[in-house]
Design an enzyme around this catalytic site. Structure first.
Site, mmCIF file in Angstrom:
data_model
loop_
_atom_site.group_PDB
_atom_site.id
_atom_site.type_symbol
_atom_site.label_atom_id
_atom_site.label_comp_id
_atom_site.label_asym_id
_atom_site.label_seq_id
_atom_site.Cartn_x
_atom_site.Cartn_y
_atom_site.Cartn_z
ATOM 1 N N GLY A 12 29.495 -88.956 -34.222
ATOM 2 C CA GLY A 12 29.056 -89.662 -33.477
ATOM 3 C C GLY A 12 27.489 -89.446 -33.155
ATOM 4 O O GLY A 12 26.973 -88.578 -34.039
ATOM 5 N N ASP A 13 27.373 -90.192 -31.531
ATOM 6 C CA ASP A 13 25.625 -89.456 -31.215
ATOM 7 C C ASP A 13 24.689 -90.132 -32.073
ATOM 8 O O ASP A 13 23.564 -89.343 -32.137
ATOM 9 C CB ASP A 13 26.014 -88.030 -30.768
ATOM 10 C CG ASP A 13 26.137 -87.850 -29.711
ATOM 11 O OD1 ASP A 13 26.354 -88.660 -28.913
ATOM 12 O OD2 ASP A 13 27.059 -85.924 -29.813
ATOM 13 N N LYS A 16 24.109 -95.251 -31.764
ATOM 14 C CA LYS A 16 24.803 -96.868 -30.905
ATOM 15 C C LYS A 16 24.253 -97.735 -30.459
ATOM 16 O O LYS A 16 24.368 -98.577 -30.153
ATOM 17 C CB LYS A 16 26.723 -96.845 -31.295
ATOM 18 C CG LYS A 16 26.417 -96.115 -32.959
ATOM 19 C CD LYS A 16 28.531 -95.364 -32.858
ATOM 20 C CE LYS A 16 28.471 -94.541 -31.879
ATOM 21 N NZ LYS A 16 27.976 -93.051 -31.736
ATOM 22 N N GLY A 40 29.134 -91.536 -24.640
ATOM 23 C CA GLY A 40 27.669 -91.231 -23.884
ATOM 24 C C GLY A 40 27.126 -92.390 -24.663
ATOM 25 O O GLY A 40 26.395 -91.874 -25.980
ATOM 26 N N HIS A 41 26.456 -93.658 -24.656
ATOM 27 C CA HIS A 41 25.825 -94.373 -25.617
ATOM 28 C C HIS A 41 24.772 -94.643 -23.906
ATOM 29 O O HIS A 41 24.739 -95.158 -22.873
ATOM 30 C CB HIS A 41 25.843 -95.456 -25.723
ATOM 31 C CG HIS A 41 27.353 -95.345 -26.462
ATOM 32 N ND1 HIS A 41 27.876 -96.166 -26.963
ATOM 33 C CD2 HIS A 41 27.763 -94.558 -27.043
ATOM 34 C CE1 HIS A 41 28.403 -96.398 -28.067
ATOM 35 N NE2 HIS A 41 28.617 -94.524 -27.517
ATOM 36 N N ARG A 143 54.918 -95.166 -26.614
ATOM 37 C CA ARG A 143 55.445 -96.954 -25.584
ATOM 38 C C ARG A 143 55.351 -96.697 -23.992
ATOM 39 O O ARG A 143 56.534 -96.817 -22.887
ATOM 40 C CB ARG A 143 56.252 -97.048 -25.571
ATOM 41 C CG ARG A 143 56.088 -98.515 -27.841
ATOM 42 C CD ARG A 143 57.253 -98.124 -28.759
ATOM 43 N NE ARG A 143 57.277 -97.202 -28.632
ATOM 44 C CZ ARG A 143 58.786 -96.988 -29.690
ATOM 45 N NH1 ARG A 143 59.270 -98.209 -30.038
ATOM 46 N NH2 ARG A 143 59.233 -95.487 -29.851
ATOM 47 N N GLN A 224 31.958 -93.071 -30.814
ATOM 48 C CA GLN A 224 32.088 -91.844 -31.641
ATOM 49 C C GLN A 224 31.657 -92.419 -33.684
ATOM 50 O O GLN A 224 30.880 -93.299 -33.540
ATOM 51 C CB GLN A 224 33.516 -91.467 -32.124
ATOM 52 C CG GLN A 224 34.357 -90.677 -30.461
ATOM 53 C CD GLN A 224 34.486 -91.867 -29.367
ATOM 54 O OE1 GLN A 224 35.294 -92.978 -29.832
ATOM 55 N NE2 GLN A 224 34.520 -92.172 -28.153
ATOM 56 N N ARG A 305 24.605 -79.789 -29.251
ATOM 57 C CA ARG A 305 25.753 -80.293 -30.504
ATOM 58 C C ARG A 305 24.386 -79.571 -31.433
ATOM 59 O O ARG A 305 23.902 -78.864 -31.535
ATOM 60 C CB ARG A 305 24.445 -81.329 -30.473
ATOM 61 C CG ARG A 305 25.081 -82.722 -29.397
ATOM 62 C CD ARG A 305 24.396 -83.579 -29.816
ATOM 63 N NE ARG A 305 25.068 -84.712 -29.166
ATOM 64 C CZ ARG A 305 24.012 -85.407 -28.492
ATOM 65 N NH1 ARG A 305 22.880 -86.100 -29.096
ATOM 66 N NH2 ARG A 305 24.175 -87.021 -27.670
ATOM 67 N N ASP A 333 11.276 -89.400 -36.010
ATOM 68 C CA ASP A 333 10.756 -88.867 -35.657
ATOM 69 C C ASP A 333 11.004 -87.298 -35.426
ATOM 70 O O ASP A 333 9.820 -86.922 -35.167
ATOM 71 C CB ASP A 333 10.308 -89.885 -34.061
ATOM 72 C CG ASP A 333 10.983 -90.085 -33.396
ATOM 73 O OD1 ASP A 333 11.981 -90.052 -34.064
ATOM 74 O OD2 ASP A 333 11.784 -89.407 -31.933
HETATM 75 P P1 IMO Z 1 29.807 -91.459 -29.031
HETATM 76 O O1 IMO Z 1 30.238 -92.795 -28.938
HETATM 77 C C1 IMO Z 1 30.308 -87.092 -30.150
HETATM 78 C C2 IMO Z 1 33.851 -85.513 -30.363
HETATM 79 C C3 IMO Z 1 34.165 -84.377 -29.405
HETATM 80 C C4 IMO Z 1 35.508 -83.344 -29.821
HETATM 81 C C5 IMO Z 1 36.427 -84.763 -30.656
HETATM 82 C C6 IMO Z 1 37.299 -85.161 -29.771
HETATM 83 O O2 IMO Z 1 28.341 -90.896 -28.282
HETATM 84 O O3 IMO Z 1 29.818 -91.022 -29.994
HETATM 85 P P2 IMO Z 1 37.769 -86.414 -27.571
HETATM 86 O O4 IMO Z 1 37.249 -86.781 -26.080
HETATM 87 O O5 IMO Z 1 37.537 -87.829 -28.171
HETATM 88 O O6 IMO Z 1 39.230 -86.203 -27.667
HETATM 89 O O7 IMO Z 1 37.409 -85.276 -28.715
HETATM 90 O O8 IMO Z 1 35.361 -85.938 -30.652
HETATM 91 N N1 IMO Z 1 33.712 -86.842 -29.458
HETATM 92 C C7 IMO Z 1 32.683 -87.057 -29.822
HETATM 93 N N2 IMO Z 1 30.796 -86.756 -30.805
HETATM 94 N N3 IMO Z 1 30.142 -88.524 -30.048
HETATM 95 C C8 IMO Z 1 30.888 -89.210 -29.346
HETATM 96 O O9 IMO Z 1 30.616 -90.438 -28.493
HETATM 97 C C9 IMO Z 1 31.664 -88.622 -29.279
HETATM 98 N N4 IMO Z 1 33.399 -88.822 -28.760
HETATM 99 C C10 IMO Z 1 33.760 -88.043 -28.835
HETATM 100 O O10 IMO Z 1 33.116 -84.055 -28.962
HETATM 101 O O11 IMO Z 1 34.397 -83.154 -31.026
HETATM 102 MG MG MG Z 2 26.496 -89.858 -27.347
#
Ligand code: IMO
Ligand code: MG
Length: 428
Positions: A12-13, A16, A40-41, A143, A224, A305, A333
């Site tokens: 994730g992060d 995207k 978190g976009h 369900r 994610q 992070r 960068d």
């Molecule tokens: P974006 O879309 C980074 C991580 C959480 C945790 C695991 C499970 O911004 O890339 P959850 O709340 O989904 O059940 O948590 O997934 N996690 C992310 N890490 N970017 C994200 O979203 C994430 N969404 C969930 O930190 O380790």
């Molecule tokens: Mg994010």
């Protein structure tokens, strides 16, 4: 093909949202297909950063229809707050937002149960975002979930909610020893949110199939990353949805054969938030440099992070799982000041070298990274907008990634602004 899937290749992060937002100017639709407000976009609108959790990252672009697909889990209260927040930033949210009636709702009891469960797990907690994601998908599969289409008639919703909330209160009080939630109070705030969201409820699979058959431009925005996928990620340290390209069909109702090119997003290094194995994680001053220069703090939870070098074993795995042919490398960068940049090219597990990504977290935890070190470019790339403006050694770094991953690099991002991208080939 007139549609592209944007998928995260790491934990994730990866950026995207930024890439989706930059491409959205060419899109007719931007579609979320899984996950929820755990995403978190961060995108830059009018030079200010703004974070989208549930709203697709095309919402700030006039003329783009933004779809929250049936595979997404929607917190109605959080979504109303998010709509109000982005409106304050001058973004209009009206007919450009379509919420599929089949998307399941994250309700207050899901968040309460998740918080109680993470606390029970203590030292072995997953480190979730506490957005109620896991419990909501669990209810969907069991369900016992409530699709948002129920809000079309609040009386029908009320009956279903009362039954389920009463059952959840049993779990909260008897299993976790917590106070029960006030059902009447929850219904009152949900009724207000229902009023606000009702105009956006829609039958979106039909709309998307129609759009695709007319060759309209559609961007599927993953949330994610592949290594957090419920099936192919580092289980149990994953999220609860299908984050890889396979999730697109199930999460939108678009048949697999209509899904177009898969573009993977990878940071020039790797980060992870929450628990779980991370072979290239750094604990020295290099981690601090990356964290500071890259502002590597969770945009949903504010947590610092975990940071590490690029992991080609994991990246090749993500390329294979998703069928990626093109990659976008982001946050290039951030590495500008390093004199030498290690890349993990293999793992050593129990004394044996392997280039295969382990399928269990237990094995991945034993993996020691084998590095090859490349020269840094030692120059500011943040102003580059063309290939010629990138230092030779930076291009070499990209070429190395391309060769090792066996895919083309379509673009590289060198800053937060939408235009801080060098596009080598047209993506959409
Ligand atoms: P974006 O879309 C980074 C991580 C959480 C945790 C695991 C499970 O911004 O890339 P959850 O709340 O989904 O059940 O948590 O997934 N996690 C992310 N890490 N970017 C994200 O979203 C994430 N969404 C969930 O930190 O380790
Ligand atoms: Mg994010």
């Amino acid at each position: 093909m007139s549609n592209v899937v944007i998928v995260g290749t790491q934990w994730g992060d990866e950026g995207k949202g930024k890439i989706t937002n930059a491409l959205a100017t060419c899109a007719d639709f931007v579609v979320r297909f899984q996950g929820g407000a755990n995403a978190g976009h961060t995108v830059t609108v009018n030079r200010e950063p703004i974070v989208f959790h549930l709203l697709p990252s095309g919402i700030s672009v006039p003329g783009v229809s933004c779809v929250i697909g049936p595979g997404v889990v929607v917190d109605p209260l959080g979504l109303v707050e998010e709509i109000d927040r982005v409106r304050e930033a001058g973004i209009s949210v009206g007919e450009n937002l379509l919420i599929d009636v089949g998307a399941h709702m994250v309700l207050p009891y899901h968040k309460a149960i998740e918080a109680a469960e993470e606390e029970r797990l203590g030292g072995s907690a997953i480190g979730t975002t506490l957005r109620g994601i896991g419990p909501t998908y669990a209810d969907h599969t069991s369900r016992t979930g409530l699709p948002i289409g129920l809000l079309a008639s609040f009386d029908a919703f009320r009956a279903a909610f009362e039954t389920e909330a009463t059952r959840k209160n049993e779990i909260l009080t008897r299993l976790y020893g917590r106070d029960p939630l006030d059902v009447a109070e929850m219904l009152e705030i949900l009724e207000a949110a229902a009023e606000r969201l009702r105009p956006h409820l829609s039958d979106t699979p039909d709309i998307l199939r129609e759009a695709l058959s007319q060759n309209r431009n559609v961007l599927f925005e993953g949330a994610q990353g592949t290594l957090l996928d419920i099936a192919f990620g580092t289980y149990p340290y994953v999220t609860s949805s299908f984050t890889s390209a396979a999730g697109v069909s199930a999460g939108t109702g678009v048949p697999p054969r209509m899904v177009g090119d898969i573009v993977g997003i990878a940071k020039a290094y790797v980060t992870r938030v929450g628990s779980g194995p991370f072979p290239t994680e750094l604990f020295d001053k290099d981690a601090e440099i990356i964290r500071d220069r890259g502002a590597e703090r969770g945009s949903t939870t504010g947590r610092p992070r975990r940071c590490g070098w690029l992991d080609m074993v994991a990246l090749r795995y993500a390329v294979a799982v998703n069928g990626i042919r093109r990659l976008v490398i982001t946050k290039m960068d951030v590495l500008d000041t390093f004199h030498r940049i290690p890349i993990c090219v293999a793992y050593e597990i129990d004394g044996k070298r392997t280039e295969t990504f382990p399928r269990t977290s237990e094995e991945l935890r034993r993996a020691k990274p084998v590095y090859e070190t490349f020269p840094g470019w030692d120059a500011d790339t943040s102003g580059a907008r063309t290939e010629a403006a990138l230092p030779d050694k930076a291009m070499d770094y990209l070429r190395t990634i391309s060769e090792m991953a066996g895919v083309e690099i379509a673009a590289v991002s060198v800053g937060a602004a939408a235009d801080a991208v060098v596009e080598f080939t047209r993506i959409l």
